[in-house]
Design an enzyme around this catalytic site. Structure first.
Site, PDB file in Angstrom:
ATOM      1  N   LYS A  18      53.856  23.095  35.978  1.00 60.54           N
ATOM      2  CA  LYS A  18      53.470  24.110  36.946  1.00 60.54           C
ATOM      3  C   LYS A  18      52.979  23.403  38.202  1.00 60.54           C
ATOM      4  O   LYS A  18      52.014  22.640  38.140  1.00 60.54           O
ATOM      5  CB  LYS A  18      52.354  24.974  36.343  1.00 60.54           C
ATOM      6  CG  LYS A  18      51.668  25.921  37.323  1.00 60.54           C
ATOM      7  CD  LYS A  18      50.528  26.638  36.613  1.00 60.54           C
ATOM      8  CE  LYS A  18      49.739  27.527  37.555  1.00 60.54           C
ATOM      9  NZ  LYS A  18      48.673  28.275  36.866  1.00 60.54           N
TER      10      LYS A  18
ATOM     11  N   THR B  85      45.689  30.126  32.513  1.00 62.93           N
ATOM     12  CA  THR B  85      44.317  29.655  32.742  1.00 62.93           C
ATOM     13  C   THR B  85      43.710  29.099  31.450  1.00 62.93           C
ATOM     14  O   THR B  85      42.539  29.312  31.150  1.00 62.93           O
ATOM     15  CB  THR B  85      43.418  30.768  33.325  1.00 62.93           C
ATOM     16  OG1 THR B  85      44.174  31.591  34.231  1.00 62.93           O
ATOM     17  CG2 THR B  85      42.271  30.170  34.127  1.00 62.93           C
TER      18      THR B  85
ATOM     19  N   ARG C  70      41.359  34.744  32.691  1.00 66.76           N
ATOM     20  CA  ARG C  70      40.349  34.857  33.743  1.00 66.76           C
ATOM     21  C   ARG C  70      39.345  35.963  33.469  1.00 66.76           C
ATOM     22  O   ARG C  70      38.283  36.015  34.098  1.00 66.76           O
ATOM     23  CB  ARG C  70      41.027  35.112  35.096  1.00 66.76           C
ATOM     24  CG  ARG C  70      41.951  33.981  35.543  1.00 66.76           C
ATOM     25  CD  ARG C  70      42.638  34.332  36.847  1.00 66.76           C
ATOM     26  NE  ARG C  70      43.742  33.431  37.133  1.00 66.76           N
ATOM     27  CZ  ARG C  70      44.601  33.578  38.128  1.00 66.76           C
ATOM     28  NH1 ARG C  70      44.454  34.625  38.951  1.00 66.76           N
ATOM     29  NH2 ARG C  70      45.586  32.728  38.307  1.00 66.76           N
TER      30      ARG C  70
ATOM     31  N   GLU D 137      52.664  36.214  31.863  1.00 69.50           N
ATOM     32  CA  GLU D 137      51.634  35.202  31.644  1.00 69.50           C
ATOM     33  C   GLU D 137      50.301  35.915  31.824  1.00 69.50           C
ATOM     34  O   GLU D 137      49.892  36.208  32.948  1.00 69.50           O
ATOM     35  CB  GLU D 137      51.768  34.061  32.642  1.00 69.50           C
ATOM     36  CG  GLU D 137      50.627  33.050  32.575  1.00 69.50           C
ATOM     37  CD  GLU D 137      50.551  32.145  33.793  1.00 69.50           C
ATOM     38  OE1 GLU D 137      49.425  31.740  34.143  1.00 69.50           O
ATOM     39  OE2 GLU D 137      51.600  31.844  34.402  1.00 69.50           O
TER      40      GLU D 137
END
Length: 216
Positions: A132, A72, A48, A44
């Site tokens: 998640k 993100t 960021r 993943e």
């Protein structure tokens, strides 16, 4: 492109999703190689950093055997960007209807972040049954998953945030846990230093530990 169910089945088979922060295409490709060498062809790659999208694009183009996802992701336009780059699943820190809907339009699995029963119900209303739990250690860890499992038995979790080698078994021992997200094997300091051998070693150890906990 793999179907959403196939991607989720692959995540469930490996049970461990490395949460990766890299600064560009070269780091992404080298990190993917290190993960594969450690026996974990899953990543993943988060958005960021400004280079996250380039890293996803590089891995998707050059390492098709790696199941690369985007983390993100917080806007619908980012969903478009990561899908165009080749991401095969989307992970969001929170529950955004726009992110979920756009991911579904693209036919790509989406794992929205949840921390409360209200958010879980909203996810279910959107047709999402794998979420998640984030930040897992802050919202109750394994105890929270046990509590959520009673009213929401159909839900599967990918707890992320504070998961490490010491508490991995506490999560993997729970039936509702599809997989866990973790970054201890891909620490940013190791990526920055280019210590790919250490990332491979940690990944190999993490895979062995995951397999041990899964078969316990």
């Amino acid at each position: 492109m793999s179907s959403p169910d196939t991607v989720l089945e692959t995540l469930a088979a490996h049970r461990l999703v490395p949460v990766v922060v890299v600064d560009g295409a070269e780091q992404g490709a080298r990190l993917a190689d290190a993960l594969v060498a450690g026996g974990l062809p899953v990543a993943e790659i988060t958005l960021r950093t400004a280079g996250g999208l380039d890293a996803i694009r590089a891995v998707a183009a050059n390492q098709p055997d790696v199941i690369v996802g985007a983390g993100t992701v917080t806007t619908a336009s980012q969903v478009d960007d990561v899908v165009a780059a080749g991401a095969r699943f989307v992970v969001s820190p929170g529950l955004s209807e726009a992110v979920v809907r756009r991911s579904q339009e693209h036919g790509i699995p989406v794992l929205p972040g949840v921390a409360t029963p209200t958010e879980i119900m909203a996810a279910l209303d959107l047709g999402v049954e794998v979420v998640k739990l984030f930040p897992a250690s802050v919202v109750g860890g394994p105890s929270a998953i046990k509590a959520f499992a009673a009213p929401f038995p159909q839900l599967r979790f990918v707890p992320t945030g504070g998961v490490n080698a010491d508490n991995l078994g506490d999560y993997l021992g729970l039936k509702p846990v599809l997989a866990v997200g973790g970054s201890w094997m891909v620490e940013k300091s190791l990526v920055t230093a280019g210590d790919w051998d250490e990332i491979t070693r940690r990944t190999r150890d993490a895979v062995a530990l995951t397999q041990k906990e899964t078969t316990r």
